[in-house]
Design a protein around this motif. Structure first.
Motif, PDB file in Angstrom:
ATOM      1  N   ALA A   2       0.841  -1.203   0.000  1.00 28.26           N
ATOM      2  CA  ALA A   2       0.000   0.000   0.000  1.00 28.26           C
ATOM      3  C   ALA A   2       0.878   1.256   0.000  1.00 28.26           C
ATOM      4  O   ALA A   2       1.987   1.238   0.541  1.00 28.26           O
ATOM      5  CB  ALA A   2      -0.882  -0.020   1.238  1.00 28.26           C
ATOM      6  N   THR A   3       0.376   2.314  -0.609  1.00 31.96           N
ATOM      7  CA  THR A   3       1.130   3.571  -0.646  1.00 31.96           C
ATOM      8  C   THR A   3       1.155   4.181   0.759  1.00 31.96           C
ATOM      9  O   THR A   3       0.114   4.328   1.386  1.00 31.96           O
ATOM     10  CB  THR A   3       0.416   4.583  -1.587  1.00 31.96           C
ATOM     11  OG1 THR A   3       0.157   3.914  -2.793  1.00 31.96           O
ATOM     12  CG2 THR A   3       1.250   5.814  -1.820  1.00 31.96           C
ATOM     13  N   PRO A   4       2.345   4.532   1.252  1.00 35.85           N
ATOM     14  CA  PRO A   4       2.382   5.159   2.574  1.00 35.85           C
ATOM     15  C   PRO A   4       1.829   6.589   2.520  1.00 35.85           C
ATOM     16  O   PRO A   4       1.772   7.193   1.448  1.00 35.85           O
ATOM     17  CB  PRO A   4       3.860   5.161   2.926  1.00 35.85           C
ATOM     18  CG  PRO A   4       4.584   4.996   1.654  1.00 35.85           C
ATOM     19  CD  PRO A   4       3.666   4.357   0.667  1.00 35.85           C
ATOM     20  N   MET A   5       1.460   7.117   3.662  1.00 31.12           N
ATOM     21  CA  MET A   5       0.913   8.470   3.676  1.00 31.12           C
ATOM     22  C   MET A   5       1.967   9.497   3.239  1.00 31.12           C
ATOM     23  O   MET A   5       1.747  10.284   2.342  1.00 31.12           O
ATOM     24  CB  MET A   5       0.430   8.801   5.095  1.00 31.12           C
ATOM     25  CG  MET A   5      -0.209  10.159   5.168  1.00 31.12           C
ATOM     26  SD  MET A   5      -0.894  10.412   6.802  1.00 31.12           S
ATOM     27  CE  MET A   5      -1.856  11.870   6.494  1.00 31.12           C
ATOM     28  N   ILE A   6       3.114   9.452   3.899  1.00 29.98           N
ATOM     29  CA  ILE A   6       4.186  10.407   3.579  1.00 29.98           C
ATOM     30  C   ILE A   6       5.436   9.622   3.208  1.00 29.98           C
ATOM     31  O   ILE A   6       5.767   8.636   3.861  1.00 29.98           O
ATOM     32  CB  ILE A   6       4.534  11.266   4.814  1.00 29.98           C
ATOM     33  CG1 ILE A   6       3.377  12.193   5.173  1.00 29.98           C
ATOM     34  CG2 ILE A   6       5.807  12.065   4.617  1.00 29.98           C
ATOM     35  CD1 ILE A   6       3.321  13.443   4.358  1.00 29.98           C
ATOM     36  N   GLU A   7       6.104  10.077   2.161  1.00 31.76           N
ATOM     37  CA  GLU A   7       7.398   9.489   1.803  1.00 31.76           C
ATOM     38  C   GLU A   7       8.416  10.615   1.610  1.00 31.76           C
ATOM     39  O   GLU A   7       8.143  11.555   0.854  1.00 31.76           O
ATOM     40  CB  GLU A   7       7.292   8.766   0.462  1.00 31.76           C
ATOM     41  CG  GLU A   7       6.718   7.382   0.528  1.00 31.76           C
ATOM     42  CD  GLU A   7       6.484   6.856  -0.871  1.00 31.76           C
ATOM     43  OE1 GLU A   7       7.292   6.053  -1.344  1.00 31.76           O
ATOM     44  OE2 GLU A   7       5.486   7.292  -1.487  1.00 31.76           O
ATOM     45  N   LEU A   8       9.528  10.498   2.277  1.00 28.32           N
ATOM     46  CA  LEU A   8      10.645  11.395   1.991  1.00 28.32           C
ATOM     47  C   LEU A   8      11.668  10.549   1.255  1.00 28.32           C
ATOM     48  O   LEU A   8      12.104   9.504   1.772  1.00 28.32           O
ATOM     49  CB  LEU A   8      11.262  11.967   3.267  1.00 28.32           C
ATOM     50  CG  LEU A   8      10.502  13.164   3.859  1.00 28.32           C
ATOM     51  CD1 LEU A   8       9.366  12.682   4.722  1.00 28.32           C
ATOM     52  CD2 LEU A   8      11.437  14.059   4.640  1.00 28.32           C
TER      53      LEU A   8
END
Ligand SMILES: Nc1ncnc2c1ncn2[C@@H]1O[C@H](COP(=O)(O)OP(=O)(O)OP(=O)(O)O)[C@@H](O)[C@H]1O
Length: 361
Positions: A2-8
């Motif tokens: 699943a796509t995480p909420m925030i990605e740095l």
């Protein structure tokens, strides 16, 4: 996945030729409480400001639900920031402060009032609704700042040293209040702090930074039990760190001849330690027991008490070994009540080899 909420993703921020943030990558899942922690100047506020959209990364990418955010302005993001209480408008009442963001969003007055009432009630400041914020205590102001941000019903709340202006007693209370709010609301909290007790008390995961880089990310317990490197082991405190010369024993475990004598620990899973090489062993201070006599089991070090320090319900006993090595043991006040220790008293410091771990060389 699943796509995480925030990605740095390899995010850096340079001012001239100085890197405030050098190269930072991590993900934050929805509903997590993340603490960004590290010494002054390590880049934690800059990281938070970039997530908020107050600063643009010099390189790398920040994504919200998989969508690149780098150039989005703060008002295009769903991330109101709660800064320190000074960010409140001192000439406005508590109610007007709490309604401020809602007014900016052009919510009609009756709805604004209703939402503000709800949040003031929830944060225990309804009784001061018409008071000026300059007539409030630090803790009350902090609640107003929280109510103002939460009234916007963000998906994510960003907090920069939210408790630093409070006295120690109030800080502990607000810590548990933030944890409770986080649990009840189920939204993502990202909190910057230089205080390890604050980060470890509140966060699901802690991101430890130094000199613009991440040193370790993990649950507080895992970081305490397995620091990733010397910086983390020292920064989180409560660790004994021994550097010495290793010997690989027949059973594959390691004997380390160092400042407190020869002590034993399991070999690290990645191997990497050979006989004759220098190695650094970490033994958490709360794993060390103190006894009057030797039992011949596990690691035992003969030592003398140098000082005994009481902080809250934790007792730290500083010890010196015969060879001049230093050692500290941490016990609860309750445990120590039956074993009073005098300065100069000889004791046996004891721990199981399994409690120690080697830092990567
Ligand atoms: N606008 C700016 N211009 C130039 N340098 C900056 C700017 N903002 C931050 N820096 C530098 O970048 C580095 C990281 O700053 P940052 O504020 O992110 O650190 P911090 O970890 O939050 O520290 P503190 O706990 O002291 O607030 C520091 O050396 C700081 O001096």
């Amino acid at each position: 996945m699943a796509t995480p909420m925030i990605e740095l993703d390899r995010v850096a921020k340079h001012y001239g030729n100085q890197a405030a943030v050098a190269d930072v990558s991590f993900v934050i899942e929805k509903g997590e409480f993340i603490a960004l922690m590290g010494p002054s100047g390590c880049g934690k506020t800059t990281t938070l400001r970039m997530i908020a959209g107050l600063d643009e990364p010099s390189s790398g990418e920040i994504r919200l639900w998989g969508r690149r955010l780098n150039e989005d302005a703060p008002w295009e993001r769903d991330a109101p920031l709660v800064w320190q209480s000074y960010a409140l408008f001192p000439f406005m009442s508590v109610r007007k402060n709490v309604e401020f963001g809602l007014k900016q969003r052009r919510l009609p007055a009756p709805e604004r009032r209703k939402k503000a009432d709800e949040w003031m009630e929830r944060l225990g400041i309804a009784g001061f609704a018409e008071r000026g914020v300059d007539q409030l205590s630090g803790g009350q102001r902090q609640r107003v700042a929280l109510a103002r941000a939460l009234a916007l019903e963000p998906e994510m709340l960003l907090l920069d040293e939210p408790l630093s202006a409070l006295d120690p007693h109030l800080r502990v209370r607000m810590q548990s209040e933030l944890v409770r709010l986080h649990r009840e609301l189920g939204i993502t909290f990202i909190c910057v702090t230089h205080s390890h007790s604050e980060a470890f008390a509140m966060a699901d995961r802690v991101v430890i930074m130094n000199e613009g880089r991440i040193q370790q990310i993990g649950a507080p317990r895992d970081i305490h039990r397995r620091a990733a490197n010397r910086f983390v082991a020292e920064f989180v405190g409560g660790n004994n760190i021994f550097t010495g010369t290793a010997r690989v024993d027949e059973d594959g475990s390691i004997a380390l001849a160092g400042p407190v004598g020869t002590v034993h620990a399991p070999a690290p899973s990645d191997g990497g330690i050979v006989t004759g090489a220098a190695a650094t062993l970490v033994v958490p201070a709360d794993r060390i027991e103190l006894a009057a006599e030797s039992t011949g089991a596990g690691n035992e070090v003969q030592a003398r008490v140098v000082t005994v320090e009481f902080v809250g319900s934790t007792v730290t006993v500083f010890l010196e070994t015969e060879g001049g090595g230093e050692l500290r043991a941490q016990r609860s006040l309750h445990e120590m009540e039956n074993t009073p220790l005098a300065v100069g008293q000889p004791v046996v410091a004891r721990w199981s080899p399994q409690q120690g771990f080697f830092l990567p060389s």
